[in-house]
Motif scaffolding. Structure first.
Motif, mmCIF file in Angstrom:
data_model
loop_
_atom_site.group_PDB
_atom_site.id
_atom_site.type_symbol
_atom_site.label_atom_id
_atom_site.label_comp_id
_atom_site.label_asym_id
_atom_site.label_seq_id
_atom_site.Cartn_x
_atom_site.Cartn_y
_atom_site.Cartn_z
ATOM 1 N N ASP A 171 15.826 26.801 4.103
ATOM 2 C CA ASP A 171 14.479 26.377 3.697
ATOM 3 C C ASP A 171 13.767 27.437 2.863
ATOM 4 N N ALA A 172 14.072 28.716 3.114
ATOM 5 C CA ALA A 172 13.495 29.777 2.277
ATOM 6 C C ALA A 172 14.050 29.674 0.860
ATOM 7 N N HIS A 173 15.369 29.428 0.745
ATOM 8 C CA HIS A 173 15.962 29.224 -0.581
ATOM 9 C C HIS A 173 15.320 28.025 -1.280
ATOM 10 N N TYR A 174 15.156 26.937 -0.539
ATOM 11 C CA TYR A 174 14.569 25.731 -1.138
ATOM 12 C C TYR A 174 13.165 26.014 -1.669
ATOM 13 N N ASN A 175 12.357 26.688 -0.864
ATOM 14 C CA ASN A 175 10.971 26.930 -1.279
ATOM 15 C C ASN A 175 10.874 27.901 -2.456
ATOM 16 N N ILE A 176 11.757 28.902 -2.500
ATOM 17 C CA ILE A 176 11.782 29.777 -3.672
ATOM 18 C C ILE A 176 12.218 28.970 -4.897
ATOM 19 N N GLY A 177 13.136 28.019 -4.696
ATOM 20 C CA GLY A 177 13.528 27.130 -5.788
ATOM 21 C C GLY A 177 12.353 26.347 -6.335
ATOM 22 N N VAL A 178 11.539 25.818 -5.442
ATOM 23 C CA VAL A 178 10.341 25.061 -5.863
ATOM 24 C C VAL A 178 9.384 25.964 -6.643
ATOM 25 N N GLU A 184 8.555 27.594 -14.161
ATOM 26 C CA GLU A 184 9.413 27.116 -15.257
ATOM 27 C C GLU A 184 10.687 27.957 -15.416
ATOM 28 N N LYS A 185 11.232 28.364 -14.269
ATOM 29 C CA LYS A 185 12.504 29.102 -14.254
ATOM 30 C C LYS A 185 13.570 28.184 -13.666
ATOM 31 N N ALA A 186 14.036 27.265 -14.524
ATOM 32 C CA ALA A 186 14.942 26.217 -14.046
ATOM 33 C C ALA A 186 16.258 26.768 -13.518
ATOM 34 N N GLU A 187 16.832 27.745 -14.200
ATOM 35 C CA GLU A 187 18.121 28.301 -13.766
ATOM 36 C C GLU A 187 18.003 28.971 -12.397
ATOM 37 N N ALA A 188 16.918 29.736 -12.211
ATOM 38 C CA ALA A 188 16.697 30.397 -10.918
ATOM 39 C C ALA A 188 16.493 29.362 -9.817
ATOM 40 N N ALA A 189 15.742 28.302 -10.154
ATOM 41 C CA ALA A 189 15.505 27.238 -9.174
ATOM 42 C C ALA A 189 16.824 26.589 -8.770
ATOM 43 N N LEU A 190 17.682 26.319 -9.756
ATOM 44 C CA LEU A 190 18.977 25.690 -9.483
ATOM 45 C C LEU A 190 19.835 26.570 -8.576
ATOM 46 N N THR A 191 19.797 27.870 -8.821
ATOM 47 C CA THR A 191 20.558 28.811 -7.985
ATOM 48 C C THR A 191 20.127 28.707 -6.523
ATOM 49 N N HIS A 192 18.819 28.674 -6.304
ATOM 50 C CA HIS A 192 18.310 28.622 -4.926
ATOM 51 C C HIS A 192 18.577 27.262 -4.279
ATOM 52 N N PHE A 193 18.465 26.173 -5.046
ATOM 53 C CA PHE A 193 18.789 24.860 -4.486
ATOM 54 C C PHE A 193 20.273 24.789 -4.107
#
Length: 221
Positions: A171-178, A184-193
């Motif tokens: 859930d911490a990864h998910y929330n950092i992804g959000v 607007e850091k799509a690549e970083a968000a994808l990594t965390h998701f």
């Protein structure tokens, strides 16, 4: 060994009937000591016998109006039943009476969070993190409430600290992804998701987030 401690140890071993018998002995031997009633109330609360638990906590308070842990017990009882105004009142009373433990501040914060009073919850959750710096669940809920209060940058920092304690906190990864998406850091968000899904394959929110990002990235190609 003290009978109260003996019964508490039995509770930890899930030997509730044996623990109840010893607490009953304690109350019979010391009928004017609120501690026996509080401990028995906690046992009844644990087995979800809410009606009887309430009577035991109230009896403890009749014996000692300054019994902070009895008010804390009532707070937990009402929280379990989603009676948040009553839970809040009793947690606040326990704190007023000097109960200075992470759990009571955490539970008051969670009560306010459930009432969607996120800004009011923050100082109590912060205090809980100060009193128990090793509890990743307390830290995560503090981060979540920061995010819900629109303190996004602070929330990201807290979620990062959760991951330092437990790199596999989905859930911490998910929330950092959000939050990465918000920035607007799509690549970083994808990594965390992806990390959230690696840890918890059935994480539906992370799966939806990943699907949305992949669609965005494909559209930009």
């Amino acid at each position: 060994m003290d009978k109260n401690k003996q019964a508490i140890n039995l509770m930890k071993e899930n030997k509730f009937e044996e623990a109840a018998n010893i607490f009953a002995e304690v109350i019979e031997e010391q009928p004017n000591d609120p501690l026996g009633f509080i401990n028995f109330g906690n046992l009844l609360l644990h087995v979800k016998d809410y009606q009887r638990a309430e009577r035991f906590f109230e009896r403890a308070i009749e014996l000692d109006q300054h019994a902070a842990t009895a008010f804390y017990g009532l707070g937990n009882l009402y929280f379990e039943q989603s009676s948040y105004p009553k839970a809040k009142e009793n947690f606040q009373k326990a704190i007023e009476l000097g109960l200075e433990e992470a759990d009571v501040f955490f539970m008051l914060g969670m009560t306010l969070q459930n009432e969607e009073q996120f800004t009011l919850a923050l100082p109590y959750l912060l205090r809980a993190t100060e009193l128990d710096q090793d509890d990743e669940d307390i830290l995560f809920q503090y981060g979540l409430t920061l995010a819900q209060s629109d303190h996004i940058t602070d929330a990201e920092s807290v979620f990062s600290n959760v991951l330092k304690k437990n790199p596999d906190h989905s859930d911490a990864h998910y929330n950092i992804g959000v939050i990465s998406l918000i920035h607007e850091k799509a690549e970083a968000a994808l990594t965390h998701f992806n990390e959230a899904l690696r840890i918890q394959p059935d994480h539906l929110l992370a799966a939806n987030g990943k699907k949305s990002i992949e669609q965005i990235l494909n559209d930009n190609e």
